[in-house]
Design an enzyme around this catalytic site. Structure first.
Site, PDB file in Angstrom:
ATOM      1  N   TYR A  68     -62.622  30.412  31.933  1.00 15.36           N
ATOM      2  CA  TYR A  68     -61.764  30.793  32.935  1.00 15.36           C
ATOM      3  C   TYR A  68     -61.959  32.101  33.442  1.00 15.36           C
ATOM      4  CZ  TYR A  68     -58.422  27.377  30.974  1.00 15.36           C
ATOM      5  OH  TYR A  68     -57.691  26.217  30.658  1.00 15.36           O
ATOM      6  N   ARG A  71     -63.678  30.819  36.808  1.00 13.90           N
ATOM      7  CA  ARG A  71     -62.617  30.288  37.493  1.00 13.90           C
ATOM      8  C   ARG A  71     -61.841  31.331  38.125  1.00 13.90           C
ATOM      9  NH1 ARG A  71     -59.317  25.928  34.328  1.00 13.90           N
ATOM     10  NH2 ARG A  71     -58.225  25.661  36.327  1.00 13.90           N
ATOM     11  N   GLN A 103     -48.999  21.600  39.955  1.00 10.39           N
ATOM     12  CA  GLN A 103     -49.698  21.542  38.782  1.00 10.39           C
ATOM     13  C   GLN A 103     -50.858  22.569  38.792  1.00 10.39           C
ATOM     14  OE1 GLN A 103     -50.501  17.008  37.572  1.00 10.39           O
ATOM     15  NE2 GLN A 103     -50.186  17.200  40.011  1.00 10.39           N
ATOM     16  N   HIS A 133     -47.928  24.213  35.012  1.00 13.87           N
ATOM     17  CA  HIS A 133     -49.038  24.503  34.249  1.00 13.87           C
ATOM     18  C   HIS A 133     -49.434  25.740  33.845  1.00 13.87           C
ATOM     19  CE1 HIS A 133     -50.163  19.763  35.108  1.00 13.87           C
ATOM     20  NE2 HIS A 133     -49.263  20.048  34.197  1.00 13.87           N
ATOM     21  N   CYS A 144     -48.213  35.983  19.620  1.00 14.54           N
ATOM     22  CA  CYS A 144     -47.250  36.572  19.843  1.00 14.54           C
ATOM     23  C   CYS A 144     -46.694  36.326  21.188  1.00 14.54           C
ATOM     24  CB  CYS A 144     -46.882  38.091  19.424  1.00 14.54           C
ATOM     25  SG  CYS A 144     -47.590  39.262  20.677  1.00 14.54           S
ATOM     26  N   CYS A 165     -54.573  41.274  21.890  1.00 15.62           N
ATOM     27  CA  CYS A 165     -53.106  41.771  22.062  1.00 15.62           C
ATOM     28  C   CYS A 165     -52.789  43.044  21.757  1.00 15.62           C
ATOM     29  CB  CYS A 165     -52.225  40.886  21.360  1.00 15.62           C
ATOM     30  SG  CYS A 165     -50.491  41.051  21.365  1.00 15.62           S
ATOM     31  N   CYS A 168     -50.154  42.810  18.751  1.00 16.93           N
ATOM     32  CA  CYS A 168     -50.402  42.145  17.280  1.00 16.93           C
ATOM     33  C   CYS A 168     -51.819  42.085  17.082  1.00 16.93           C
ATOM     34  CB  CYS A 168     -49.727  41.018  17.159  1.00 16.93           C
ATOM     35  SG  CYS A 168     -50.493  39.729  17.922  1.00 16.93           S
ATOM     36  N   THR A 206     -53.047  15.153  44.386  1.00 18.05           N
ATOM     37  CA  THR A 206     -53.068  14.733  42.991  1.00 18.05           C
ATOM     38  C   THR A 206     -53.621  13.424  42.658  1.00 18.05           C
ATOM     39  OG1 THR A 206     -51.822  15.243  40.660  1.00 18.05           O
ATOM     40  CG2 THR A 206     -50.379  14.433  42.748  1.00 18.05           C
TER      41      THR A 206
HETATM   42  C1  BV8 Z   1     -48.121  17.231  26.717  1.00 18.13           C
HETATM   43  C2  BV8 Z   1     -53.894  23.915  33.095  1.00 18.13           C
HETATM   44  C3  BV8 Z   1     -46.822  16.780  24.978  1.00 18.13           C
HETATM   45  C4  BV8 Z   1     -55.108  24.311  32.542  1.00 18.13           C
HETATM   46  C5  BV8 Z   1     -53.653  21.428  33.169  1.00 18.13           C
HETATM   47  C6  BV8 Z   1     -54.066  11.736  25.181  1.00 18.13           C
HETATM   48  C7  BV8 Z   1     -54.564  12.669  24.108  1.00 18.13           C
HETATM   49  C8  BV8 Z   1     -53.955  14.067  24.436  1.00 18.13           C
HETATM   50  C9  BV8 Z   1     -52.858  13.984  25.259  1.00 18.13           C
HETATM   51  C10 BV8 Z   1     -52.543  13.010  26.061  1.00 18.13           C
HETATM   52  C11 BV8 Z   1     -52.965  11.876  25.903  1.00 18.13           C
HETATM   53  N1  BV8 Z   1     -52.689  10.672  26.861  1.00 18.13           N
HETATM   54  C12 BV8 Z   1     -51.738  11.618  27.649  1.00 18.13           C
HETATM   55  C13 BV8 Z   1     -51.614  12.858  27.246  1.00 18.13           C
HETATM   56  C14 BV8 Z   1     -50.890  13.811  27.792  1.00 18.13           C
HETATM   57  C15 BV8 Z   1     -51.531  14.569  28.361  1.00 18.13           C
HETATM   58  C16 BV8 Z   1     -52.086  13.958  29.805  1.00 18.13           C
HETATM   59  O1  BV8 Z   1     -51.512  13.615  30.568  1.00 18.13           O
HETATM   60  N2  BV8 Z   1     -53.610  13.614  29.840  1.00 18.13           N
HETATM   61  C17 BV8 Z   1     -54.023  12.848  30.838  1.00 18.13           C
HETATM   62  C18 BV8 Z   1     -55.406  13.418  31.026  1.00 18.13           C
HETATM   63  C19 BV8 Z   1     -54.249  11.384  30.488  1.00 18.13           C
HETATM   64  N3  BV8 Z   1     -50.776  15.832  28.963  1.00 18.13           N
HETATM   65  C20 BV8 Z   1     -50.836  16.614  28.230  1.00 18.13           C
HETATM   66  O2  BV8 Z   1     -51.240  16.983  27.276  1.00 18.13           O
HETATM   67  C21 BV8 Z   1     -49.599  17.896  28.818  1.00 18.13           C
HETATM   68  N4  BV8 Z   1     -48.744  18.097  27.662  1.00 18.13           N
HETATM   69  O3  BV8 Z   1     -47.948  16.013  27.200  1.00 18.13           O
HETATM   70  O4  BV8 Z   1     -47.655  17.997  25.933  1.00 18.13           O
HETATM   71  C22 BV8 Z   1     -46.268  17.686  23.793  1.00 18.13           C
HETATM   72  C23 BV8 Z   1     -44.870  17.817  23.937  1.00 18.13           C
HETATM   73  C24 BV8 Z   1     -44.305  18.673  22.775  1.00 18.13           C
HETATM   74  C25 BV8 Z   1     -45.138  19.144  21.960  1.00 18.13           C
HETATM   75  C26 BV8 Z   1     -46.315  19.018  21.914  1.00 18.13           C
HETATM   76  C27 BV8 Z   1     -47.054  18.390  22.871  1.00 18.13           C
HETATM   77  C28 BV8 Z   1     -50.269  18.980  29.354  1.00 18.13           C
HETATM   78  C29 BV8 Z   1     -50.904  18.640  30.468  1.00 18.13           C
HETATM   79  C30 BV8 Z   1     -51.301  19.956  31.306  1.00 18.13           C
HETATM   80  C31 BV8 Z   1     -52.819  20.217  31.168  1.00 18.13           C
HETATM   81  N5  BV8 Z   1     -53.137  21.452  31.871  1.00 18.13           N
HETATM   82  N6  BV8 Z   1     -54.036  22.278  33.954  1.00 18.13           N
HETATM   83  C32 BV8 Z   1     -56.152  24.740  33.620  1.00 18.13           C
HETATM   84  O5  BV8 Z   1     -56.126  24.453  34.557  1.00 18.13           O
HETATM   85  O6  BV8 Z   1     -57.107  25.162  33.108  1.00 18.13           O
HETATM   86  S1  BV8 Z   1     -54.004  19.782  33.749  1.00 18.13           S
HETATM   87  C33 BV8 Z   1     -55.050  19.775  35.267  1.00 18.13           C
HETATM   88  O7  BV8 Z   1     -55.029  18.443  35.669  1.00 18.13           O
HETATM   89  C34 BV8 Z   1     -54.683  20.814  36.617  1.00 18.13           C
HETATM   90  O8  BV8 Z   1     -53.265  21.330  36.282  1.00 18.13           O
HETATM   91  C35 BV8 Z   1     -54.391  19.996  37.416  1.00 18.13           C
HETATM   92  O9  BV8 Z   1     -53.675  20.186  38.430  1.00 18.13           O
HETATM   93  C36 BV8 Z   1     -54.098  18.656  36.802  1.00 18.13           C
HETATM   94  C37 BV8 Z   1     -53.812  17.384  37.514  1.00 18.13           C
HETATM   95  O10 BV8 Z   1     -55.296  17.382  38.182  1.00 18.13           O
HETATM   96  P1  BV8 Z   1     -54.783  17.146  39.673  1.00 18.13           P
HETATM   97  O11 BV8 Z   1     -54.164  18.376  40.173  1.00 18.13           O
HETATM   98  O12 BV8 Z   1     -54.395  15.816  39.994  1.00 18.13           O
HETATM   99  O13 BV8 Z   1     -56.383  17.338  40.441  1.00 18.13           O
HETATM  100  P2  BV8 Z   1     -57.572  16.226  40.288  1.00 18.13           P
HETATM  101  O14 BV8 Z   1     -58.845  16.956  40.348  1.00 18.13           O
HETATM  102  O15 BV8 Z   1     -57.332  15.060  39.063  1.00 18.13           O
HETATM  103  O16 BV8 Z   1     -57.338  15.217  41.737  1.00 18.13           O
HETATM  104  C38 BV8 Z   1     -57.202  16.121  42.735  1.00 18.13           C
HETATM  105  C39 BV8 Z   1     -56.669  15.070  43.774  1.00 18.13           C
HETATM  106  O17 BV8 Z   1     -56.622  15.691  44.967  1.00 18.13           O
HETATM  107  C40 BV8 Z   1     -57.545  13.748  43.882  1.00 18.13           C
HETATM  108  O18 BV8 Z   1     -56.597  12.585  43.989  1.00 18.13           O
HETATM  109  C41 BV8 Z   1     -58.379  13.713  45.241  1.00 18.13           C
HETATM  110  O19 BV8 Z   1     -58.499  12.508  46.131  1.00 18.13           O
HETATM  111  C42 BV8 Z   1     -57.379  14.699  46.141  1.00 18.13           C
HETATM  112  N7  BV8 Z   1     -58.076  15.682  47.218  1.00 18.13           N
HETATM  113  C43 BV8 Z   1     -59.125  16.448  46.856  1.00 18.13           C
HETATM  114  N8  BV8 Z   1     -59.391  17.008  48.172  1.00 18.13           N
HETATM  115  C44 BV8 Z   1     -58.214  16.841  48.924  1.00 18.13           C
HETATM  116  C45 BV8 Z   1     -57.102  15.926  48.309  1.00 18.13           C
HETATM  117  N9  BV8 Z   1     -56.162  15.526  48.781  1.00 18.13           N
HETATM  118  C46 BV8 Z   1     -55.788  16.090  49.902  1.00 18.13           C
HETATM  119  N10 BV8 Z   1     -56.657  16.958  50.597  1.00 18.13           N
HETATM  120  C47 BV8 Z   1     -57.886  17.331  50.189  1.00 18.13           C
HETATM  121  N11 BV8 Z   1     -58.650  18.086  50.915  1.00 18.13           N
HETATM  122 ZN    ZN Z   2     -49.662  39.479  20.227  1.00 16.98          ZN
END
Ligand code: BV8
Ligand code: ZN
Length: 261
Positions: A68, A71, A103, A133, A144, A165, A168, A206
């Site tokens: 991080y 990044r 996102q 996100h 906390c 923190c 805490c 996305t």
């Molecule tokens: C949840 C923050 C439930 C962190 C991010 C199996 C196991 C475990 C979990 C799961 C599973 N199956 C499904 C899940 C749920 C999981 C999920 O969806 N997984 C996926 C991988 C299958 N989701 C979660 O875990 C979410 N939480 O479900 O919780 C829950 C409920 C109650 C209690 C407990 C739990 C949380 C998901 C959030 C993860 N955090 N980011 C960080 O950034 O470090 S996600 C991360 O991916 C980023 O936020 C990013 O935005 C996001 C999506 O990726 P994209 O933005 O689409 O980026 P990507 O590179 O993939 O694509 C880029 C696109 O742009 C491409 O299409 C490309 O062609 C295009 N492009 C490129 N250049 C250009 C362009 N387009 C136009 N112009 C350009 N120039």
């Molecule tokens: Zn704390």
């Protein structure tokens, strides 16, 4: 250069009462922020699913903070691109009838909103996105509710340099949502309400793989709205989009929103 579908997309945007925009890493690619699944990849061949998880942070907080920290430093050098600015213009023009849901955690939509609003001498708020996100530049406590809006740079090279923190003593973490973690319920509710109300969902840069954010366009479609996709290449969403515009967001969005008037 004409983009097939652009006139139709512009007409749909022009006629829309409410618009919801969903952006992903692709909208920031032309600002120099690496995407998650692109060829540039993110870092040292680690996959986001490996490092952006609570388990990784418990196992090796130093490695997660090193990632991080890298990044954050990279994003600090990046500026909004014409795609962010075009979306900020749209949201300010529609003043509450256009909700940007992102996102991304890079803060570039906020920067574009401030830039465009300053030029217009209006408040930036209508162009501020719902960050489903979280935000990479903010820290929060892993135990906390303490949040640090302006954290000092993190020295991720040793466990001793990791931030703790002030209230805490537990480790601080980046204020982002990791895989397997729930999204902030109010932010998610705001995004889904905007999706249900929108006549048009504009999906920009996305891969539409990460849920629940990726379901924003399907919520709009289920409520009878139209889906317009802007991406370099087809995605799992393309088959469900009313219009798919292929090309870089930084080129397409200014032309699309100019043509929508
Ligand atoms: C949840 C923050 C439930 C962190 C991010 C199996 C196991 C475990 C979990 C799961 C599973 N199956 C499904 C899940 C749920 C999981 C999920 O969806 N997984 C996926 C991988 C299958 N989701 C979660 O875990 C979410 N939480 O479900 O919780 C829950 C409920 C109650 C209690 C407990 C739990 C949380 C998901 C959030 C993860 N955090 N980011 C960080 O950034 O470090 S996600 C991360 O991916 C980023 O936020 C990013 O935005 C996001 C999506 O990726 P994209 O933005 O689409 O980026 P990507 O590179 O993939 O694509 C880029 C696109 O742009 C491409 O299409 C490309 O062609 C295009 N492009 C490129 N250049 C250009 C362009 N387009 C136009 N112009 C350009 N120039
Ligand atoms: Zn704390």
């Amino acid at each position: 250069m004409t983009t097939p579908g652009l006139p139709e997309a512009a007409a749909r945007i022009r006629g829309a009462e409410h618009i919801v925009v969903l952006t992903g890493a692709g909208v920031s690619a032309e600002s120099g922020v690496p995407t998650f699944r692109g060829t540039t990849g993110l870092w040292k061949s680690f996959r986001p699913e490996e490092l952006a998880t609570p388990g990784a942070f418990v196992r090796d907080p130093r490695l997660v903070w090193e990632w991080y920290g890298w990044r954050r430093a990279l994003i600090a050098e990046c500026d909004p691109n014409p795609a962010h600015r075009a979306l900020a213009e749209l949201a300010l023009d529609r003043n509450g009838r256009c909700t940007i849901v992102t996102q991304n955690v890079d803060g570039l939509h906020h920067a574009a909103a401030r830039e465009v609003a300053r030029l217009r001498e209006v408040p930036p708020d209508p162009a501020y996105p719902l960050e489903v996100h979280g935000a990479i530049h903010r820290d929060r406590c892993s135990a906390c509710s303490t949040v640090d809006e302006t954290p000092a740079p993190v020295d991720g090279t040793s466990e001793l340099g990791l931030p703790t923190c002030p209230d805490c003593g537990a480790l601080m973490r980046p204020d982002v949502v990791w895989f397997g973690e729930p999204l902030d319920p109010d932010t998610l509710d705001g995004a889904m309400t905007a999706a249900r109300t929108a006549d048009v969902c504009l999906v920009v840069g996305t891969s539409a793989l990460v849920h629940p954010a990726a379901s924003v366009p399907t919520v709009t479609a289920a409520a009878g709205g139209a889906v317009i996709e802007v991406n370099l290449e087809p995605t799992p969403l393309s088959g469900h989009a009313d219009v798919s515009l292929l090309g870089p967001a930084g080129d397409i969005l200014p032309r699309l929103l100019e043509s929508a008037g």
